[in-house]
Design an enzyme around this catalytic site. Sequence first.
Site, PDB file in Angstrom:
ATOM      1  N   ASP A 121       0.847  -1.194   0.000  1.00  0.00           N
ATOM      2  CA  ASP A 121       0.000   0.000   0.000  1.00  0.00           C
ATOM      3  C   ASP A 121       0.885   1.247   0.000  1.00  0.00           C
ATOM      4  OD1 ASP A 121      -3.240   0.468   0.970  1.00  0.00           O
ATOM      5  OD2 ASP A 121      -1.849   2.176   1.069  1.00  0.00           O
ATOM      6  N   GLN A 140     -14.424   2.425   1.217  1.00  0.00           N
ATOM      7  CA  GLN A 140     -13.769   1.987  -0.020  1.00  0.00           C
ATOM      8  C   GLN A 140     -13.489   3.196  -0.917  1.00  0.00           C
ATOM      9  OE1 GLN A 140     -16.103  -0.672  -2.497  1.00  0.00           O
ATOM     10  NE2 GLN A 140     -14.349  -1.180  -3.800  1.00  0.00           N
ATOM     11  N   HIS A 171     -10.263  -5.291  -3.423  1.00  0.00           N
ATOM     12  CA  HIS A 171      -8.918  -5.475  -2.873  1.00  0.00           C
ATOM     13  C   HIS A 171      -9.027  -5.883  -1.422  1.00  0.00           C
ATOM     14  CE1 HIS A 171     -10.066  -1.220  -2.482  1.00  0.00           C
ATOM     15  NE2 HIS A 171      -9.375  -1.195  -1.360  1.00  0.00           N
ATOM     16  N   HIS A 195      -6.951  -5.679   2.056  1.00  0.00           N
ATOM     17  CA  HIS A 195      -5.821  -5.136   2.821  1.00  0.00           C
ATOM     18  C   HIS A 195      -5.289  -6.252   3.716  1.00  0.00           C
ATOM     19  CE1 HIS A 195      -6.788  -0.737   2.244  1.00  0.00           C
ATOM     20  NE2 HIS A 195      -7.995  -1.240   2.011  1.00  0.00           N
TER      21      HIS A 195
END
Length: 114
Positions: free
Chosen positions: A30, A94, A100, A102
């Site tokens: 990230d 979001q 996705h 995390h």
Amino acid sequence: MADCLFCKIAAGEIPSNKLYEDDTLLAFYDIDPQAPVHFLIIPKQHIQSAAALTEDDAALLGHVFAVAAKLCRDLGVEEKGYRIVSNVGEDGGQSVKHLHFHVLAGRSLAWPPG
Ligand code: AMP
Ligand code: ZN
């Protein structure tokens, strides 16, 4: 999908700090880490969010969690633990409309989340 940030990352059109890649998935760190270890796992195929998943995605989801477990093992955070989160929609927080997951680790994570 045109104009989707994570589709562009999956296609290699936008660079990412890649951890893992295969035919169906990509894992990358990230850009704004919220823990000492914070990476994302995305399907290469465009899926808007977890809300769009169906029974047909069972194998893909199993693969996502198997890859998450392997990467956490490889990164040495398996023993202490980690969190896997997928935010859905506005209230879920979001910001990128491409499914996705995390994966956060490396510190004690608060619960409940804010
Ligand atoms: P969410 O808010 O759940 O949609 O998560 C989107 C995540 O994508 C955020 O944690 C962002 O920091 C991360 N992000 C946005 N742009 C990039 C990028 N170019 N490379 C890596 N991560 C990104
Ligand atoms: Zn996309």
